[in-house]
Design a protein around this motif. Structure first.
Motif, short mmCIF file in Angstrom:
data_model
loop_
_atom_site.label_atom_id
_atom_site.label_comp_id
_atom_site.label_asym_id
_atom_site.label_seq_id
_atom_site.Cartn_x
_atom_site.Cartn_y
_atom_site.Cartn_z
N ARG A 73 0.81 -1.22 0.00
CA ARG A 73 0.00 0.00 0.00
C ARG A 73 0.84 1.27 0.00
O ARG A 73 0.48 2.27 -0.65
CB ARG A 73 -0.94 0.00 1.20
CG ARG A 73 -1.89 1.20 1.22
CD ARG A 73 -2.74 1.19 2.48
NE ARG A 73 -3.62 0.02 2.50
CZ ARG A 73 -4.14 -0.50 3.61
NH1 ARG A 73 -3.82 0.01 4.78
NH2 ARG A 73 -4.94 -1.54 3.53
N THR A 218 -13.32 -7.91 -5.80
CA THR A 218 -13.88 -7.13 -4.68
C THR A 218 -13.53 -7.76 -3.35
O THR A 218 -13.10 -7.08 -2.40
CB THR A 218 -15.40 -7.00 -4.82
OG1 THR A 218 -15.71 -6.28 -6.03
CG2 THR A 218 -16.01 -6.27 -3.64
N ARG A 221 -9.74 -7.31 -2.67
CA ARG A 221 -9.36 -5.96 -2.22
C ARG A 221 -9.75 -5.73 -0.76
O ARG A 221 -9.02 -5.10 -0.01
CB ARG A 221 -9.98 -4.92 -3.13
CG ARG A 221 -9.30 -4.89 -4.50
CD ARG A 221 -9.82 -3.82 -5.41
NE ARG A 221 -8.97 -3.71 -6.59
CZ ARG A 221 -9.41 -3.54 -7.83
NH1 ARG A 221 -10.72 -3.44 -8.06
NH2 ARG A 221 -8.57 -3.46 -8.84
N ASP A 225 -6.99 -4.86 2.11
CA ASP A 225 -7.05 -3.65 2.95
C ASP A 225 -6.64 -3.95 4.39
O ASP A 225 -6.06 -3.10 5.08
CB ASP A 225 -8.47 -3.07 2.93
CG ASP A 225 -8.79 -2.33 1.65
OD1 ASP A 225 -7.84 -1.96 0.91
OD2 ASP A 225 -9.99 -2.13 1.37
N SER A 230 -2.61 -3.41 -1.74
CA SER A 230 -3.50 -2.88 -2.76
C SER A 230 -3.37 -3.75 -4.01
O SER A 230 -2.39 -4.47 -4.17
CB SER A 230 -3.14 -1.43 -3.12
OG SER A 230 -3.32 -0.58 -2.00
N PHE A 231 -4.36 -3.66 -4.88
CA PHE A 231 -4.35 -4.45 -6.10
C PHE A 231 -4.75 -3.58 -7.27
O PHE A 231 -5.65 -2.75 -7.17
CB PHE A 231 -5.31 -5.65 -5.97
CG PHE A 231 -4.89 -6.62 -4.91
CD1 PHE A 231 -4.00 -7.65 -5.21
CD2 PHE A 231 -5.32 -6.48 -3.60
CE1 PHE A 231 -3.58 -8.53 -4.23
CE2 PHE A 231 -4.91 -7.34 -2.61
CZ PHE A 231 -4.04 -8.38 -2.92
#
Length: 333
Positions: A73, A218, A221, A225, A230-231
């Motif tokens: 991230r 979804t 991710r 988090d 992050s992707f």
């Protein structure tokens, strides 16, 4: 990952989807005989041949293992993510088959194969300059991951970063390094990574991935988090379990999809080949039985998409075998 004339990746990529994964044309379209109909319960005996084709997973047995950049991230600036997403935008399964062939069959280095692909697809055109700095891209210890890591390096270098590719091994090693920021980027597989993170958070958790790429990403991710990952955008390219037959088998029995395989080839003569665990794994033999209703006569314990399974298909000792969807074998011919 996981031969024939050397052809330009840019040229072949446009036609590979039709010739690599779907197999052959309509019966009789090129002078071949009409498909042979096996008697009910008889099954389809193996047919030797050099060219392999992957049968279409038309009922979506496999989950969405689209290639996706995984990013620490702290390093996930908009410019860095945009550079990696440009790789995702052009990478589909047929192109990835040809990239694997360039290394595994044509014996090019991962660096050369990646650079030729980047040049042919204009990957670095218009790349936005980032803040710069040092980036380490991790790679798994197999061909496909090494190639994609080199593509990421090319993109990030064009965006102004000083990039090193480091082969780290398996996910159990590189994922913690990514969380800690010891590496900043690694090519990943959406469904597999989602279940890995899901299992780390709760070993008894229900699966979160599915054949739907949007649902899977979804979930991925959300899990990322929680651990500082992050992707980027998922590529169309997917590397997943695939069930291969020889082109001659496909033409003889008129089989191009797993539904057709189950309808026409359930019976005693059909031999399924794969790794020993295929007999218990839900996305292998049990999945073929439950999702498609395929009943095979016997199972041959070989390997997972490796030389034993491909040799079994080509020599005519197994009817269908587990060969991953982006294997270089599909580009031979």
């Amino acid at each position: 990952m996981r031969p024939g004339k050397r052809l330009s990746i840019a040229f072949v990529g446009a036609i590979a989807a039709a010739t690599v994964l779907t197999g052959c044309g309509d019966a009789g379209s090129s002078g071949t005989e009409a498909p042979q109909q096996a008697a009910s319960g008889e099954g389809c005996a193996p047919v030797a041949g050099e060219q392999l084709v992957a049968l279409e997973d038309d009922k979506s047995l496999q989950n969405a293992d689209n290639i996706i950049p995984a990013i620490n991230r702290e390093a996930a600036t908009p410019q860095l993510v945009a550079a990696l997403d440009k790789v995702s935008a052009v990478l589909d399964t047929p192109k990835l088959v040809l990239l694997n062939k360039a290394v595994d069959v044509d014996r090019k280095s991962a660096q050369v194969a990646a650079q030729e692909f980047a040049d042919a697809n204009g990957l670095t055109d218009g790349v936005e300059q980032g803040a710069g700095g040092r980036i380490t891209v991790g790679a798994g210890n197999f061909t496909e991951s090494e190639i994609i890591a080199e593509l990421y390096k090319i993109q990030l270098t064009a965006a102004g970063y000083q990039v090193t590719v480091q082969q780290i091994g398996n996910r159990e090693l590189y994922e913690p390094a990514l969380e800690k920021g010891e590496i900043q980027v690694v090519p990943e597989y959406a469904a597999t990574m989602a279940e890995f993170l899901n299992g780390k958070a709760d070993s008894g958790a229900q699966p979160v991935s599915s054949p739907d790429v949007n649902e899977t990403v979804t979930a991925l991710r959300g899990l990322g988090d929680k651990v500082g990952l992050s992707f980027g955008a998922p590529a169309a390219a997917q590397t997943q379990n695939a069930f291969a037959v020889t082109r001659k088998f496909s033409e003889k029995y008129g089989v191009r999809t797993l539904s057709e395989l189950a309808e026409r080839c359930s019976g005693s003569a059909t031999v399924l080949g794969g790794p020993p665990e295929c007999q218990e794994r839900p996305f292998c033999k049990p999945g073929l039985e439950q999702t498609y209703g395929l009943a095979v006569g016997s199972f041959s314990s070989l390997d997972g998409g490796g030389p034993l399974t491909k040799t079994g298909l080509r020599s005519g000792t197994i009817s269908v075998g587990l060969v991953f969807s982006t294997d270089a074998a599909y580009a031979q011919g």
